[in-house]
Motif scaffolding. Structure first.
Motif, PDB file in Angstrom:
ATOM      1  N   ASP A   1      -3.523 -15.032  -1.498  1.00  0.00           N
ATOM      2  CA  ASP A   1      -4.851 -14.560  -1.864  1.00  0.00           C
ATOM      3  C   ASP A   1      -4.889 -14.073  -3.307  1.00  0.00           C
TER       4      ASP A   1
ATOM      5  N   SER B   1      -1.697 -12.034  -4.438  1.00  0.00           N
ATOM      6  CA  SER B   1      -0.988 -11.410  -3.326  1.00  0.00           C
ATOM      7  C   SER B   1      -0.361 -12.516  -2.475  1.00  0.00           C
TER       8      SER B   1
ATOM      9  N   ILE C   1      -6.723 -11.009  -5.071  1.00  0.00           N
ATOM     10  CA  ILE C   1      -7.400  -9.764  -4.743  1.00  0.00           C
ATOM     11  C   ILE C   1      -8.167  -9.303  -5.986  1.00  0.00           C
TER      12      ILE C   1
ATOM     13  N   ARG D   1       0.829  -1.207   0.000  1.00  0.00           N
ATOM     14  CA  ARG D   1       0.000   0.000   0.000  1.00  0.00           C
ATOM     15  C   ARG D   1       0.869   1.266   0.000  1.00  0.00           C
TER      16      ARG D   1
ATOM     17  N   GLU E   1     -10.124  -5.932  -7.363  1.00  0.00           N
ATOM     18  CA  GLU E   1     -10.342  -4.510  -7.100  1.00  0.00           C
ATOM     19  C   GLU E   1     -11.176  -3.892  -8.223  1.00  0.00           C
TER      20      GLU E   1
ATOM     21  N   ARG F   1     -11.360 -10.626  -1.545  1.00  0.00           N
ATOM     22  CA  ARG F   1     -10.067 -11.233  -1.225  1.00  0.00           C
ATOM     23  C   ARG F   1     -10.358 -12.723  -1.064  1.00  0.00           C
TER      24      ARG F   1
ATOM     25  N   GLU G   1     -11.020  -2.349  -3.068  1.00  0.00           N
ATOM     26  CA  GLU G   1     -11.017  -3.800  -2.944  1.00  0.00           C
ATOM     27  C   GLU G   1     -12.450  -4.317  -2.881  1.00  0.00           C
TER      28      GLU G   1
END
Length: 153
Positions: free
Chosen positions: A33, A55, A35, A3, A37, A24, A21
């Motif tokens: 995971d 991720s 992700i 981030r 978005e 997840r 997001e």
């Protein structure tokens, strides 16, 4: 950490979109995971893209020995979510960057570019990885067909 890198990248590119997001999804027992978005195009209000990427967990980073980098793989799908006005977009051959997110501590990012195909009346969204020393062949593509009443550039 991801981030922070994303925030730095976004600060350098003030016209890129922010991601929200949506999901997840855990994919294995070590905590990796996928992700998902949502990205709203900052210059084309009637388009939303969904970007999926991997991720890595702390356990995966320990076992692989690469602490500071996530894979380059991604998938993108975009759809019309309202009226489309193209009057503010860059119509050059290489398009315009819509989104960028860090995928390593410093040198790798996941990017989304918008390209306008005037002849076929289509917006193309290309998700790809960018690295300082070399590019990546890992990419994904989505298209949004334009209606006759959409405002052209």
């Amino acid at each position: 950490m991801r981030r922070i890198a994303a925030a730095i990248a976004l600060a350098a590119l003030p016209l890129t979109a922010a991601a929200e997001e949506v999901a997840r999804v855990g994919v294995d027992w070590v905590g990796n995971d996928v992700i998902v978005e949502a990205i709203h195009d900052p210059k084309v209000s009637g388009v939303t893209c969904h970007l999926a990427y991997f991720s890595r967990s702390v356990l995966d980073r320990l076992s692989q020995g690469n602490w500071f980098e996530d894979p380059s793989n991604s998938a993108i799908q975009c759809t019309r979510t309202g009226p489309i006005d193209l009057s503010q977009i860059d119509t050059g051959d290489d398009g315009e960057q819509v989104f960028s997110e860090g995928r390593s501590l410093i040198f790798k990012s996941l990017r989304v570019r918008r390209i306008y195909d005037a002849e076929n009346r289509v917006l193309i969204y290309l998700a790809h990885s960018a690295e300082l020393s070399e590019g990546s062949a890992k990419m994904s593509l989505a298209t949004v067909p334009l209606a006759q009443d959409d405002k052209a550039p």
